[in-house]
Design an enzyme around this catalytic site. Structure first.
Site, PDB file in Angstrom:
ATOM      1  N   GLY A 210      -7.187   2.615   6.810  1.00 55.68           N
ATOM      2  CA  GLY A 210      -7.886   1.662   5.287  1.00 55.68           C
ATOM      3  C   GLY A 210      -6.443   1.049   5.293  1.00 55.68           C
TER       4      GLY A 210
ATOM      5  N   THR B 118     -12.176  -4.018  20.674  1.00 57.52           N
ATOM      6  CA  THR B 118     -11.601  -5.471  21.548  1.00 57.52           C
ATOM      7  C   THR B 118     -10.996  -5.010  22.689  1.00 57.52           C
ATOM      8  OG1 THR B 118      -9.647  -4.050  20.784  1.00 57.52           O
ATOM      9  CG2 THR B 118     -10.118  -5.969  20.280  1.00 57.52           C
TER      10      THR B 118
ATOM     11  N   LYS C 292       3.946  -0.326  17.119  1.00 58.25           N
ATOM     12  CA  LYS C 292       5.217  -1.468  17.668  1.00 58.25           C
ATOM     13  C   LYS C 292       6.546  -1.186  18.117  1.00 58.25           C
ATOM     14  CE  LYS C 292       1.052  -2.989  15.214  1.00 58.25           C
ATOM     15  NZ  LYS C 292       0.775  -1.883  14.755  1.00 58.25           N
TER      16      LYS C 292
ATOM     17  N   LYS D 289       4.733  -7.789   8.383  1.00 53.61           N
ATOM     18  CA  LYS D 289       4.357  -7.249   9.328  1.00 53.61           C
ATOM     19  C   LYS D 289       2.814  -7.448  10.524  1.00 53.61           C
ATOM     20  CE  LYS D 289       4.639  -3.286   6.020  1.00 53.61           C
ATOM     21  NZ  LYS D 289       5.106  -3.868   5.405  1.00 53.61           N
TER      22      LYS D 289
ATOM     23  N   ASP E 192       6.700 -10.619  -5.505  1.00 49.50           N
ATOM     24  CA  ASP E 192       5.421 -10.625  -6.185  1.00 49.50           C
ATOM     25  C   ASP E 192       5.689 -10.214  -7.180  1.00 49.50           C
ATOM     26  OD1 ASP E 192       2.785 -11.527  -6.577  1.00 49.50           O
ATOM     27  OD2 ASP E 192       2.288 -12.109  -4.580  1.00 49.50           O
TER      28      ASP E 192
ATOM     29  N   VAL F 128      -8.018  -0.900  11.830  1.00 50.67           N
ATOM     30  CA  VAL F 128      -9.293  -1.833  11.709  1.00 50.67           C
ATOM     31  C   VAL F 128     -10.318  -1.570  10.428  1.00 50.67           C
ATOM     32  CG1 VAL F 128     -10.064   0.136  13.315  1.00 50.67           C
ATOM     33  CG2 VAL F 128     -10.983  -2.593  13.946  1.00 50.67           C
TER      34      VAL F 128
ATOM     35  N   ALA G 130      10.426  -0.256   2.736  1.00 51.25           N
ATOM     36  CA  ALA G 130       9.647  -0.715   3.347  1.00 51.25           C
ATOM     37  C   ALA G 130       9.578  -1.680   3.495  1.00 51.25           C
ATOM     38  CB  ALA G 130       8.670  -0.145   2.739  1.00 51.25           C
TER      39      ALA G 130
ATOM     40  N   SER H   6       1.036  -0.926   0.327  1.00 53.36           N
ATOM     41  CA  SER H   6       0.276   0.020  -0.317  1.00 53.36           C
ATOM     42  C   SER H   6       0.600   1.352   0.527  1.00 53.36           C
ATOM     43  CB  SER H   6      -1.142  -0.106   1.335  1.00 53.36           C
ATOM     44  OG  SER H   6      -1.301  -1.070   0.945  1.00 53.36           O
TER      45      SER H   6
ATOM     46  N   ASN I 296      -0.433   2.468  12.238  1.00 54.14           N
ATOM     47  CA  ASN I 296      -1.560   1.722  11.442  1.00 54.14           C
ATOM     48  C   ASN I 296      -2.256   2.441  10.251  1.00 54.14           C
ATOM     49  OD1 ASN I 296      -0.951  -0.968  11.962  1.00 54.14           O
ATOM     50  ND2 ASN I 296      -3.206  -1.036  13.656  1.00 54.14           N
TER      51      ASN I 296
END
Length: 328
Positions: free
Chosen positions: A172, A195, A129, A87, A39, A177, A83, A15, A169
């Site tokens: 989107g 949560t 994180k 993850k 990929d 989430v 990047a 992304s 995060n």
């Protein structure tokens, strides 16, 4: 600053990589952008999506674990944006050795290739994180951050610097989430599971993440961690913005999940400066010279911390609705 430069993006079909590539091609005139990833199908799709720029795009199949391939790809490269990473928190927990190979060994390979192939600037993407990590993903990214900062000590007379950008995060993205909530709504669901009702997050868009990386490429002297000043929101407010009046059953926090996103710790405050739209955590190393600190900043107070729960700027439900409309 990017005009006439050759830029390589590891994990370039993700992304961030796609948004960064499109942003740079639309706003600058780079000599070439190299997409380095594993990929081939994603590369094929990305090449089709950006075919109007095919004369300035190159696609390299490769893994950051493969130092020889990196050395080949880094020939003639001016700037590297790193990047690529494993993850997903559960995937890293179940495959810890693979996470170490990609996130830590891969970082070491990037550093070696950049030093030996005379790359001028390297910006590595970090994550909240990595701050006080409680899961393996965060632990590997903490080590990666330390490696990139310390890499500046090995530059010697070379015109190269390594820096970091840190954010949570992206709104989107696959890791947020928002797509999860959207899928529930689109399938006819009326309950959005939370949560923990106390949970907060920062809001950052892909474009804002790209702009932070470009700032680091433009301004870094080596060893800095760049952090955007962005608004916070409550997860419960996000759920109401996506599906007004929905039920929000509390299901319990997941293993490895934090209540809040932390970007600057109290321990970092000794070396953190606040600017108009961002913070910079400067390195505390023997090779660092305080004369490199950018003008216009103010050192934060000792004990300062920047996390999504102590922010001064918050998004309301209505403001979240507006931002969601810009994503979908």
């Amino acid at each position: 600053m990017l005009n006439g430069k050759t830029i390589l993006i590891t994990g370039g079909t993700g992304s961030f990589g796609k948004c960064f590539t499109k942003y740079v091609l639309e706003n600058y005139n780079p000599k070439k952008i190299i997409i380095y990833s594993r990929d081939e199908f994603k590369q094929f799709n990305m090449a089709n999506q950006l075919k109007e720029y095919k004369d300035r795009l190159r696609f390299f199949i490769g893994d950051v674990r493969d130092k020889d391939r990196l050395y080949r790809a880094f020939e003639g490269v001016d700037y590297v944006v790193h990047a690529a990473a494993m993850k997903q928190v559960p995937a890293c927990e179940y495959n810890p050795i693979e996470a170490v190979k990609t996130n830590i060994n891969g970082a070491m390979n990037i550093i070696d290739a950049a030093l030996d192939k005379n790359v001028k600037r390297v910006v590595a993407l970090s994550t909240d994180k990595a701050v006080n990590p409680i899961n393996l993903y965060g632990g590997t990214k903490l080590v990666s951050d330390k490696l990139f900062i310390s890499a500046n000590a090995y530059a010697g007379a070379k015109d190269v610097c390594f820096s970091i950008v840190r954010y949570g995060n992206v709104a989107g993205s696959r890791g947020s989430v928002i797509p999860f909530f959207r899928d529930i709504v689109e399938s006819g669901g009326t309950k959005l599971p939370i949560t923990d009702y106390r949970m907060t997050r920062f809001w950052i868009s892909l474009e804002e993440g790209v702009e932070l990386v470009i700032k680091a490429l433009s301004e870094a002297k080596g060893g800095e961690t760049f952090i955007s000043k962005i608004p916070s929101f409550k997860i419960t407010d996000l759920a109401q913005a996506i599906l007004p009046g929905c039920e929000m059953p509390e299901v319990g926090i997941r293993e490895g999940e934090k209540l809040h996103e932390i970007m600057v710790t109290k321990e970092d405050s000794m070396n953190t400066y606040e600017y108009d739209k961002h913070f910079i955590v400067y390195p505390n190393m023997e090779w660092w010279n305080n004369s490199k600190i950018q003008a216009g900043g103010k050192k934060v107070e000792q004990g300062f911390a920047y996390s999504s729960d102590n922010n001064t700027e918050w998004l309301s439900v209505e403001e979240l609705k507006e931002k969601l409309n810009n994503i979908y």
